[in-house]
Design a protein around this motif. Structure first.
Motif, short mmCIF file in Angstrom:
data_model
loop_
_atom_site.label_atom_id
_atom_site.label_comp_id
_atom_site.label_asym_id
_atom_site.label_seq_id
_atom_site.Cartn_x
_atom_site.Cartn_y
_atom_site.Cartn_z
N ALA A 298 16.88 46.63 53.22
CA ALA A 298 17.97 46.56 54.19
C ALA A 298 18.32 47.91 54.79
N ARG A 299 18.95 47.84 55.95
CA ARG A 299 19.64 49.00 56.50
C ARG A 299 20.99 49.03 55.78
N ALA A 300 20.99 49.66 54.60
CA ALA A 300 22.09 49.50 53.64
C ALA A 300 23.19 50.53 53.83
N ASP A 301 24.33 50.04 54.29
CA ASP A 301 25.52 50.90 54.38
C ASP A 301 26.13 51.02 52.97
N PRO A 302 27.14 51.88 52.79
CA PRO A 302 27.73 52.06 51.46
C PRO A 302 28.25 50.76 50.82
N ALA A 303 28.82 49.86 51.62
CA ALA A 303 29.33 48.61 51.05
C ALA A 303 28.18 47.77 50.48
N MET A 304 27.05 47.70 51.19
CA MET A 304 25.91 46.94 50.69
C MET A 304 25.34 47.61 49.44
N GLN A 305 25.34 48.93 49.41
CA GLN A 305 24.85 49.64 48.23
C GLN A 305 25.71 49.30 47.01
N ARG A 306 27.02 49.25 47.19
CA ARG A 306 27.92 48.89 46.08
C ARG A 306 27.67 47.46 45.62
N ARG A 307 27.52 46.53 46.56
CA ARG A 307 27.27 45.14 46.20
C ARG A 307 25.95 44.99 45.45
N SER A 308 24.94 45.75 45.86
CA SER A 308 23.66 45.69 45.18
C SER A 308 23.80 46.15 43.74
N LYS A 309 24.48 47.26 43.56
CA LYS A 309 24.67 47.79 42.21
C LYS A 309 25.46 46.80 41.35
N ALA A 310 26.52 46.22 41.91
CA ALA A 310 27.36 45.27 41.16
C ALA A 310 26.60 44.00 40.82
N SER A 311 25.70 43.56 41.70
CA SER A 311 24.98 42.30 41.47
C SER A 311 23.75 42.48 40.61
N GLY A 312 23.26 43.72 40.50
CA GLY A 312 22.04 43.97 39.74
C GLY A 312 20.78 43.63 40.49
N ILE A 313 20.90 43.38 41.79
CA ILE A 313 19.72 43.07 42.61
C ILE A 313 19.17 44.38 43.18
N PRO A 314 17.90 44.69 42.94
CA PRO A 314 17.33 45.94 43.44
C PRO A 314 17.38 46.01 44.97
N LEU A 315 17.63 47.22 45.47
CA LEU A 315 17.78 47.47 46.90
C LEU A 315 16.89 48.61 47.32
N VAL A 316 16.21 48.44 48.45
CA VAL A 316 15.48 49.52 49.11
C VAL A 316 16.11 49.67 50.48
N SER A 317 16.61 50.86 50.76
CA SER A 317 17.30 51.10 52.04
C SER A 317 16.35 51.71 53.07
N THR A 318 16.60 51.38 54.32
CA THR A 318 15.87 52.00 55.43
C THR A 318 16.85 52.74 56.35
N LEU A 319 18.09 52.93 55.90
CA LEU A 319 19.13 53.57 56.71
C LEU A 319 19.43 54.94 56.13
N TYR A 320 18.74 55.96 56.63
CA TYR A 320 18.88 57.32 56.08
C TYR A 320 20.30 57.86 56.22
N LYS A 321 20.99 57.44 57.23
CA LYS A 321 22.37 57.91 57.48
C LYS A 321 23.25 57.76 56.25
N HIS A 322 23.01 56.75 55.43
CA HIS A 322 23.84 56.50 54.26
C HIS A 322 23.05 56.64 52.95
N HIS A 323 22.02 57.50 52.98
CA HIS A 323 21.22 57.70 51.77
C HIS A 323 22.04 58.38 50.68
N LYS A 324 21.90 57.88 49.46
CA LYS A 324 22.53 58.48 48.28
C LYS A 324 21.45 58.83 47.27
N GLN A 325 21.70 59.88 46.51
CA GLN A 325 20.78 60.26 45.44
C GLN A 325 20.56 59.07 44.50
#
Length: 105
Positions: free
Chosen positions: A64-91
């Motif tokens: 996904a083009r994962a914004d911070p909200a999607m990143q949080r939902r991914s972490k909370a759900s335990g579903i692996p996420l690969v982002s294509t949105l560098y603007k919101h990249h996190k370590q």
């Protein structure tokens, strides 16, 4: 053949941006090569993830083009996420991004 993988794609393909379409096409090509991926276009794959998991079998991963909200939902759900949105990249976040230094060279 390995177990089937259900992958959600939230890449904003409805907008006429060539780079979004290129990422989408690249993922589909990779999925065909794997032979065991089933891809679903779902712009909100992590909303109500628990209910979706029960109703449709859920997703094994999200690209996904994962914004911070999607990143949080991914972490909370335990579903692996690969982002294509560098603007919101996190370590620590898996991502596929352009390399501007290589492009400049």
């Amino acid at each position: 053949m390995p177990t089937s993988c259900r992958i959600a794609l939230a890449l904003n393909v409805v907008e006429p941006h060539p780079n979004h379409q290129d990422v989408f096409n690249g993922v589909l090509e990779y999925a065909r090569e794997q032979g065991n991926w089933t891809c679903f276009v779902d712009e909100h794959p992590l909303l109500q993830a628990r209910q979706r998991r029960k109703a449709r079998g859920g997703y094994d991963g999200v690209i996904a083009r994962a914004d911070p909200a999607m990143q949080r939902r991914s972490k909370a759900s335990g579903i692996p996420l690969v982002s294509t949105l560098y603007k919101h990249h996190k370590q620590g976040l898996a991502g596929v991004y352009p390399d501007p230094y290589a492009m400049g060279r």
